[in-house]
Design a protein around this motif. Structure first.
Motif, mmCIF file in Angstrom:
data_model
loop_
_atom_site.group_PDB
_atom_site.id
_atom_site.type_symbol
_atom_site.label_atom_id
_atom_site.label_comp_id
_atom_site.label_asym_id
_atom_site.label_seq_id
_atom_site.Cartn_x
_atom_site.Cartn_y
_atom_site.Cartn_z
ATOM 1 N N VAL A 58 0.873 -1.181 0.000
ATOM 2 C CA VAL A 58 0.000 0.000 0.000
ATOM 3 C C VAL A 58 0.907 1.227 0.000
ATOM 4 N N TYR A 60 0.741 5.739 -0.554
ATOM 5 C CA TYR A 60 0.067 7.007 -0.869
ATOM 6 C C TYR A 60 1.167 8.033 -1.094
ATOM 7 N N LYS A 70 -2.917 6.859 -4.790
ATOM 8 C CA LYS A 70 -2.550 5.754 -3.915
ATOM 9 C C LYS A 70 -2.296 4.511 -4.754
ATOM 10 N N LEU A 72 -2.502 0.378 -4.487
ATOM 11 C CA LEU A 72 -2.975 -0.814 -3.779
ATOM 12 C C LEU A 72 -2.476 -1.994 -4.597
ATOM 13 N N TYR A 79 -6.429 9.879 -5.392
ATOM 14 C CA TYR A 79 -6.773 10.028 -3.978
ATOM 15 C C TYR A 79 -7.231 11.453 -3.738
ATOM 16 N N ASP A 90 -7.022 7.140 6.209
ATOM 17 C CA ASP A 90 -7.342 6.404 4.979
ATOM 18 C C ASP A 90 -6.262 5.375 4.663
ATOM 19 N N ASP A 94 -6.621 1.215 4.521
ATOM 20 C CA ASP A 94 -6.208 0.361 3.399
ATOM 21 C C ASP A 94 -5.203 -0.698 3.858
ATOM 22 N N GLY A 97 -7.119 -3.329 5.458
ATOM 23 C CA GLY A 97 -7.853 -4.091 4.441
ATOM 24 C C GLY A 97 -7.001 -5.157 3.759
ATOM 25 N N VAL A 98 -5.735 -4.876 3.528
ATOM 26 C CA VAL A 98 -4.884 -5.879 2.871
ATOM 27 C C VAL A 98 -4.365 -6.907 3.853
#
Length: 100
Positions: A58, A60, A70, A72, A79, A90, A94, A97-98
């Motif tokens: 990840v 940014y 960003k 991913l 973004y 944020d 992320d 989330g991964v």
């Protein structure tokens, strides 16, 4: 003239951290800059990355010419920068989330 002074100001580091997180490492660096990094319109330059086993999972950043975006995995997305605090929130969402 006041605006001449601003153009000679240097970038000021606002936040920096590098630490273990989950299965990898999180590094966050945010600077306040005297003028926006085109095409961004805010006074911040930043780099936030989550690296696992040497791979950027990840990220940014707002590099010159690309603006706020960003990464991913292998996907790059625009973004919408709001504030440094929202940027970090944020990014960490992320990262979370991964990790799942």
């Amino acid at each position: 003239m006041a605006y001449g002074v601003i153009s000679h100001m240097k970038a000021k580091e606002v936040f920096r951290v590098k630490q273990s997180h989950g299965k990898g490492i999180v590094e966050i660096v945010i600077w306040q800059v005297p003028t926006p990094v085109p095409p961004s319109e805010h006074p911040y330059k930043y780099r936030l990355v989550y690296v696992v086993n040497g791979k950027w999972v990840v990220g940014y950043d707002n590099e010159r010419g690309k603006g706020d975006h960003k990464h991913l995995g292998d996907t790059e997305l625009p973004y919408g920068f709001v504030s440094p605090q929202q940027l970090m929130a944020d990014f960490m969402a992320d990262v979370k989330g991964v990790e799942q």
